[in-house]
Design a protein around this motif. Sequence first.
Motif, PDB file in Angstrom:
ATOM      1  N   ASN A  65       0.824  -1.202   0.000  1.00 50.52           N
ATOM      2  CA  ASN A  65       0.000   0.000   0.000  1.00 50.52           C
ATOM      3  C   ASN A  65       0.862   1.257   0.000  1.00 50.52           C
ATOM      4  N   HIS A  66       1.888   1.258  -0.836  1.00 47.39           N
ATOM      5  CA  HIS A  66       2.850   2.356  -0.862  1.00 47.39           C
ATOM      6  C   HIS A  66       2.262   3.586  -1.535  1.00 47.39           C
ATOM      7  N   GLU A  67       2.603   4.750  -1.010  1.00 46.13           N
ATOM      8  CA  GLU A  67       2.210   6.017  -1.618  1.00 46.13           C
ATOM      9  C   GLU A  67       3.438   6.623  -2.299  1.00 46.13           C
ATOM     10  N   TYR A  68       3.257   7.129  -3.517  1.00 44.90           N
ATOM     11  CA  TYR A  68       4.370   7.611  -4.316  1.00 44.90           C
ATOM     12  C   TYR A  68       4.349   9.135  -4.447  1.00 44.90           C
ATOM     13  N   THR A  69       5.503   9.751  -4.218  1.00 46.15           N
ATOM     14  CA  THR A  69       5.640  11.175  -4.489  1.00 46.15           C
ATOM     15  C   THR A  69       5.828  11.351  -5.998  1.00 46.15           C
ATOM     16  N   LYS A  70       5.762  12.590  -6.463  1.00 45.47           N
ATOM     17  CA  LYS A  70       5.964  12.838  -7.887  1.00 45.47           C
ATOM     18  C   LYS A  70       7.347  12.357  -8.326  1.00 45.47           C
ATOM     19  N   LYS A  71       8.335  12.629  -7.496  1.00 47.29           N
ATOM     20  CA  LYS A  71       9.697  12.206  -7.823  1.00 47.29           C
ATOM     21  C   LYS A  71       9.771  10.686  -7.959  1.00 47.29           C
ATOM     22  N   GLU A  72       9.089   9.980  -7.071  1.00 43.91           N
ATOM     23  CA  GLU A  72       9.113   8.515  -7.130  1.00 43.91           C
ATOM     24  C   GLU A  72       8.373   7.994  -8.359  1.00 43.91           C
ATOM     25  N   LEU A  73       7.277   8.650  -8.748  1.00 41.25           N
ATOM     26  CA  LEU A  73       6.574   8.262  -9.968  1.00 41.25           C
ATOM     27  C   LEU A  73       7.511   8.370 -11.170  1.00 41.25           C
ATOM     28  N   ILE A  74       8.233   9.465 -11.222  1.00 39.20           N
ATOM     29  CA  ILE A  74       9.155   9.701 -12.338  1.00 39.20           C
ATOM     30  C   ILE A  74      10.266   8.655 -12.348  1.00 39.20           C
ATOM     31  N   VAL A  75      10.797   8.344 -11.174  1.00 38.50           N
ATOM     32  CA  VAL A  75      11.864   7.344 -11.073  1.00 38.50           C
ATOM     33  C   VAL A  75      11.367   5.984 -11.562  1.00 38.50           C
ATOM     34  N   GLU A  76      10.167   5.588 -11.116  1.00 39.58           N
ATOM     35  CA  GLU A  76       9.604   4.293 -11.515  1.00 39.58           C
ATOM     36  C   GLU A  76       9.376   4.229 -13.022  1.00 39.58           C
ATOM     37  N   ALA A  77       8.876   5.325 -13.585  1.00 44.27           N
ATOM     38  CA  ALA A  77       8.596   5.355 -15.017  1.00 44.27           C
ATOM     39  C   ALA A  77       9.881   5.310 -15.838  1.00 44.27           C
ATOM     40  N   LYS A  78      10.861   6.098 -15.438  1.00 49.96           N
ATOM     41  CA  LYS A  78      12.130   6.125 -16.173  1.00 49.96           C
ATOM     42  C   LYS A  78      12.859   4.796 -16.066  1.00 49.96           C
ATOM     43  N   ALA A  79      12.702   4.113 -14.931  1.00 51.34           N
ATOM     44  CA  ALA A  79      13.347   2.808 -14.750  1.00 51.34           C
ATOM     45  C   ALA A  79      12.811   1.788 -15.748  1.00 51.34           C
ATOM     46  N   ARG A  80      11.608   2.041 -16.252  1.00 56.45           N
ATOM     47  CA  ARG A  80      10.996   1.146 -17.244  1.00 56.45           C
ATOM     48  C   ARG A  80      11.178   1.652 -18.669  1.00 56.45           C
ATOM     49  N   GLY A  81      11.969   2.703 -18.802  1.00 48.44           N
ATOM     50  CA  GLY A  81      12.309   3.180 -20.131  1.00 48.44           C
ATOM     51  C   GLY A  81      11.396   4.231 -20.721  1.00 48.44           C
ATOM     52  N   TYR A  82      10.492   4.792 -19.915  1.00 52.31           N
ATOM     53  CA  TYR A  82       9.556   5.791 -20.425  1.00 52.31           C
ATOM     54  C   TYR A  82      10.114   7.203 -20.262  1.00 52.31           C
ATOM     55  N   LYS A  83       9.774   8.064 -21.200  1.00 44.66           N
ATOM     56  CA  LYS A  83      10.138   9.476 -21.108  1.00 44.66           C
ATOM     57  C   LYS A  83       9.043  10.206 -20.355  1.00 44.66           C
ATOM     58  N   ILE A  84       9.404  10.929 -19.315  1.00 46.87           N
ATOM     59  CA  ILE A  84       8.405  11.591 -18.477  1.00 46.87           C
ATOM     60  C   ILE A  84       9.044  12.788 -17.785  1.00 46.87           C
ATOM     61  N   THR A  85       8.242  13.817 -17.540  1.00 41.07           N
ATOM     62  CA  THR A  85       8.711  15.012 -16.842  1.00 41.07           C
ATOM     63  C   THR A  85       7.724  15.366 -15.735  1.00 41.07           C
ATOM     64  N   SER A  86       8.167  16.227 -14.844  1.00 46.14           N
ATOM     65  CA  SER A  86       7.292  16.707 -13.773  1.00 46.14           C
ATOM     66  C   SER A  86       6.105  17.457 -14.355  1.00 46.14           C
ATOM     67  N   ARG A  87       6.343  18.241 -15.401  1.00 48.02           N
ATOM     68  CA  ARG A  87       5.271  19.012 -16.047  1.00 48.02           C
ATOM     69  C   ARG A  87       4.219  18.077 -16.654  1.00 48.02           C
ATOM     70  N   MET A  88       4.655  16.948 -17.198  1.00 53.11           N
ATOM     71  CA  MET A  88       3.718  15.999 -17.784  1.00 53.11           C
ATOM     72  C   MET A  88       2.742  15.470 -16.729  1.00 53.11           C
ATOM     73  N   ILE A  89       3.261  15.165 -15.545  1.00 46.40           N
ATOM     74  CA  ILE A  89       2.393  14.682 -14.471  1.00 46.40           C
ATOM     75  C   ILE A  89       1.374  15.753 -14.088  1.00 46.40           C
ATOM     76  N   ASP A  90       1.828  16.995 -13.962  1.00 46.92           N
ATOM     77  CA  ASP A  90       0.913  18.092 -13.643  1.00 46.92           C
ATOM     78  C   ASP A  90      -0.169  18.237 -14.706  1.00 46.92           C
ATOM     79  N   ASP A  91       0.225  18.165 -15.961  1.00 46.07           N
ATOM     80  CA  ASP A  91      -0.735  18.295 -17.061  1.00 46.07           C
ATOM     81  C   ASP A  91      -1.736  17.147 -17.056  1.00 46.07           C
TER      82      ASP A  91
END
Length: 283
Positions: free
Chosen positions: A10-36
Amino acid sequence: MVIMLSLSENHEYTKKELIVEAKARGYKITSRMIDDWVFVGLLSRPKRKGRGEGKGKGTVATWPEIQLALLLELLDKQKNNTWEIGRLLNIPVWRWLEWGDDGIPLSQVRKALTTWKEKHDPSESITKARRAARQFTEMLSHMNARKTDRQALIDTLVDIHNRGMSNGKSLREAVEKVCGPGNTDIARLSVDLIEARYLALSKLESFSDNEFERARRRYVGTTLRYLKPYRNVVRDPRLDRLYKDSRKDYPERVDNACLSLITELSAQRQETAKESIEKETTG
């Protein structure tokens, strides 16, 4: 691809952690993208909580694990520009429709549906609209329907799609000509459904949370998802086949989730209005 993660911690993810998890899987992502994506309803608004005891420590914004799974699924669909925002909005709505309010809040569904309505660009979907209109017309056509009448109904349906509203009398006349004189009930029901769907779109903000939840339950019933809990109890092979068939159309269900929810909301309003009229008549 539906991405599932273990929810045991039941882990809660910060924005930074979301980005880390996504990039670890090879996806391109930015903080602005999450906000949008939060702004349009692709992701939910984060929960905010204090950083710890004492004053002045500020707050931290986090998302539940199901939102991480949703983010990864959205990124997977978006890669190579194969899915645009308008189409991606179906994914959180589909998750809510078939899985309920388990990490996908209704507030996010409402926002996604509103954005889907605003993003709807007739110029980009005219081919799809005409194809759907042709299929609908063929389904309604009686054997002696004239080619000109069929084409008139197709043109009328495409015009409704472009303008985002029904045109009443002309739609009824076009449907009746294609259905034939012996199928007036089918014609009436078809027109009522089309008009109710566009009324629901125009009055989207007027639907209550309870109406959304009832619409979700209607959807669950009509897609045979209710069979899943009973697969080990009900041994009728015909029911098991139906359940398997319900899984085969998964891509179509996802791709049409927003439209399906609008349809269920409109059908519900139709039934409520009909019940009110019947009560007034009998009362």
